[in-house]
Design an enzyme around this catalytic site. Structure first.
Site, PDB file in Angstrom:
ATOM      1  CE  LYS A 207      22.673 -51.355  34.511  1.00 30.96           C
ATOM      2  NZ  LYS A 207      23.736 -50.477  34.403  1.00 30.96           N
TER       3      LYS A 207
HETATM    4  P1  NAD Z   1      23.037 -43.307  26.096  1.00 30.40           P
HETATM    5  O1  NAD Z   1      21.951 -43.830  26.080  1.00 30.40           O
HETATM    6  O2  NAD Z   1      22.935 -41.458  26.575  1.00 30.40           O
HETATM    7  O3  NAD Z   1      23.974 -43.324  25.269  1.00 30.40           O
HETATM    8  C1  NAD Z   1      24.880 -44.408  24.046  1.00 30.40           C
HETATM    9  C2  NAD Z   1      25.436 -43.869  22.678  1.00 30.40           C
HETATM   10  O4  NAD Z   1      26.528 -44.448  22.493  1.00 30.40           O
HETATM   11  C3  NAD Z   1      24.770 -42.396  22.276  1.00 30.40           C
HETATM   12  O5  NAD Z   1      24.998 -41.808  22.213  1.00 30.40           O
HETATM   13  C4  NAD Z   1      24.400 -44.089  20.878  1.00 30.40           C
HETATM   14  O6  NAD Z   1      24.450 -43.598  19.441  1.00 30.40           O
HETATM   15  C5  NAD Z   1      26.144 -44.590  21.182  1.00 30.40           C
HETATM   16  N1  NAD Z   1      26.333 -45.745  20.469  1.00 30.40           N
HETATM   17  C6  NAD Z   1      25.046 -47.025  20.847  1.00 30.40           C
HETATM   18  N2  NAD Z   1      25.334 -48.257  20.227  1.00 30.40           N
HETATM   19  C7  NAD Z   1      26.734 -47.705  19.246  1.00 30.40           C
HETATM   20  C8  NAD Z   1      27.999 -48.124  18.498  1.00 30.40           C
HETATM   21  N3  NAD Z   1      28.232 -49.235  17.676  1.00 30.40           N
HETATM   22  N4  NAD Z   1      29.196 -47.393  17.674  1.00 30.40           N
HETATM   23  C9  NAD Z   1      28.836 -46.417  18.450  1.00 30.40           C
HETATM   24  N5  NAD Z   1      27.895 -45.286  19.676  1.00 30.40           N
HETATM   25  C10 NAD Z   1      27.247 -46.381  19.655  1.00 30.40           C
HETATM   26  O7  NAD Z   1      23.894 -44.263  27.189  1.00 30.40           O
HETATM   27  P2  NAD Z   1      24.885 -43.248  28.639  1.00 30.40           P
HETATM   28  O8  NAD Z   1      23.688 -43.483  29.783  1.00 30.40           O
HETATM   29  O9  NAD Z   1      25.243 -42.561  27.808  1.00 30.40           O
HETATM   30  O10 NAD Z   1      25.326 -45.527  28.563  1.00 30.40           O
HETATM   31  C11 NAD Z   1      26.749 -45.397  28.039  1.00 30.40           C
HETATM   32  C12 NAD Z   1      27.272 -46.534  28.336  1.00 30.40           C
HETATM   33  O11 NAD Z   1      27.433 -46.053  29.626  1.00 30.40           O
HETATM   34  C13 NAD Z   1      26.646 -47.693  28.894  1.00 30.40           C
HETATM   35  O12 NAD Z   1      27.643 -48.644  29.265  1.00 30.40           O
HETATM   36  C14 NAD Z   1      26.279 -47.245  30.392  1.00 30.40           C
HETATM   37  O13 NAD Z   1      25.368 -49.138  30.757  1.00 30.40           O
HETATM   38  C15 NAD Z   1      26.600 -46.975  30.842  1.00 30.40           C
HETATM   39  N6  NAD Z   1      26.833 -45.831  32.378  1.00 30.40           N
HETATM   40  C16 NAD Z   1      26.527 -45.563  32.119  1.00 30.40           C
HETATM   41  C17 NAD Z   1      26.021 -44.357  33.304  1.00 30.40           C
HETATM   42  C18 NAD Z   1      25.022 -43.259  33.289  1.00 30.40           C
HETATM   43  O14 NAD Z   1      24.808 -42.445  34.202  1.00 30.40           O
HETATM   44  N7  NAD Z   1      24.209 -42.967  31.900  1.00 30.40           N
HETATM   45  C19 NAD Z   1      26.710 -44.492  34.056  1.00 30.40           C
HETATM   46  C20 NAD Z   1      27.619 -45.434  34.713  1.00 30.40           C
HETATM   47  C21 NAD Z   1      28.025 -46.111  32.722  1.00 30.40           C
END
Ligand code: NAD
Length: 424
Positions: A113
């Protein structure tokens, strides 16, 4: 827990959360202590500082991290996060989770990561490009298609991946598409990658609903976080017939017991200047903390880590939690959820659709032959369904919840590989 923060909740260290589950799974598995010590320690932690020229001519120094936790099953694999909260412990925890995640879904990658402490929302495109290229140059000996393959995470996306390919290829003097995944389609990305994580959430949620005897058309769901994972999970669950009654993002939350029009919400986020739900009129506005406690059958935390804690776990009304985010539940909250009889599909299984299709992207880059979207979906659905069944079977065999079962499945696999490869 270490200290307290402004929201009134404690500040949890995700590394402590990861370690406590690791230790429990190691005990149940009867893992040799020396092997456990090897598996606990990351292979490599790199910290770099990057002086970047900002648009106003000033120079700002950014700190970046990359942790390769394990390369026993294959090259390190894991996203890059741009956020002000990034720190080494968080990156170490996320890297270890990637090791377990890849092992759970049985793909030949280790775990890694990366992160840069920055607020991408306040930076211009040019500043982000210089930062991403600077980070890539600093990590050029860490990254590599057979060494460590980054991908997007919070605050990064296809554009950052395109800059990484370009910078890495320039430094190496040869085109190297397979050095990152989550690339734009025209640059060797895979069809189905953008939806992959949310699709995996939907597939594992569907398997869990079947185990609980829940009919998708008769259940309600709340999704925290409306970015890549949250919005697509909400969209695909709604397509199954699930009624999405609550959504939230950094701008706050919305509740509508009659159901929220998810497609309209996605359109709003795409078109609104802030790219958030701010101003979306699809339900009653609620404060962010309240979203997790709304009445619903399924809760999908898809924002960030440490959201379900001992302070709010008892107030959760859902019967099923499907963890779209990495580490949304602290270790201290697990026993509370267990006692309430809530089935938790853990992050390292529920959100593994992203890394599964990342693996398919890497395979396609190396083959130089690209698959149809239908083939990507079919193969990733199969992987996720099989992984769910394996973890569910392990939870029954060992009499543990699905989180500990997922750790057991993953750690057993990595430990076996480690013993076969040897420790010299
Ligand atoms: P992203 O940046 O696209 O979206 C994150 C979302 O969370 C946004 O809508 C943001 O406004 C919201 N957010 C942030 N802080 C917040 C809070 N305190 N309360 C409510 N909403 C809040 O990110 P993503 O890619 O969707 O990732 C989200 C999670 O999923 C992370 O933990 C990431 O590690 C995990 N993840 C992502 C992927 C991927 O393929 N993108 C894969 C596995 C895991």
């Amino acid at each position: 827990m270490t200290k307290s923060n402004s929201t009134g909740h404690g500040v949890y260290n995700p590394l402590d959360s990861m370690m406590s589950r690791f230790n429990e799974a190691a005990r149940i598995l009867g893992l040799d202590e020396q092997i456990a010590n090897v598996l606990k320690s990351p292979d490599k932690c790199v910290i770099v500082t990057m002086p970047i020229t900002m648009d106003d001519g000033s120079i700002r120094v950014f700190e970046g991290y990359r942790v390769v936790h394990s390369d026993h099953l294959g090259p390190g694999k894991g996203g890059i996060r741009y956020s002000m909260d990034v720190n080494l412990d968080e990156v170490k925890a996320l890297a270890a989770w990637m090791t377990w995640k890849c092992a759970v879904v049985n793909i030949p990658f280790g775990g890694a990561k990366g992160g840069v402490k920055c607020d991408p929302r306040t930076m211009s495109k040019g500043e982000l490009e210089r930062l991403t290229r600077g980070y890539t140059r600093a990590m050029v000996d860490v990254f590599g298609p057979d060494k460590d393959i980054p991908a997007p995470d919070m605050g990064t996306g296809q554009q950052e991946m395109a800059w990484i390919v370009d910078e890495y290829s320039k430094v190496k003097g040869q085109n190297s598409l397979a050095v990152v995944t989550g690339k734009p389609l025209v640059l060797g990305g895979s069809l189905g990658r953008v939806e992959a994580t949310g699709r995996g959430v939907m597939i594992t949620a569907r398997s869990a609903m079947a185990k609980l005897g829940m009919k998708p058309t008769q259940v309600t769901c709340v999704v925290q976080g409306f970015g890549n994972v949250g919005s697509i999970s909400a969209k695909l669950l709604a397509q199954l017939g699930v009624k999405v009654v609550g959504i939230s993002d950094i701008s706050g939350g919305l509740y509508n017991p009659n159901g929220i029009d998810v497609l309209k919400a996605i359109e709003h986020v795409q078109n609104h200047a802030s790219h958030t739900l701010e101003g979306f009129a699809g339900g009653e506005r609620i404060v962010n903390g309240a979203i997790l406690e709304l009445p619903c059958d399924i809760l999908v935390p898809a924002a960030k880590e440490d959201q379900i804690t001992p302070e709010n776990a008892d107030k959760i009304k859902a019967k099923l939690i499907v963890e779209g985010a990495n580490g949304p539940t602290t270790a201290e909250a697990d026993p509370i959820l267990r006692k309430k009889g809530i089935l938790v599909v853990p992050d390292i299984l529920a959100n593994a659709g992203g890394v599964t299709v990342s693996y398919f992207e890497w395979v396609q880059n190396r083959l130089g032959y690209y698959w149809t979207e239908e083939r990507v979906h079919r193969r990733s659905d199969r992987v996720l369904k099989q992984a769910f069944d394996n973890v569910y079977a392990a939870s029954e065999k060992y009499g543990v919840d699905m989180r500990i079962a997922a750790y057991i499945v993953a750690m057993d696999k990595v430990a076996t590989t480690l013993k076969l490869r040897g420790l010299f």
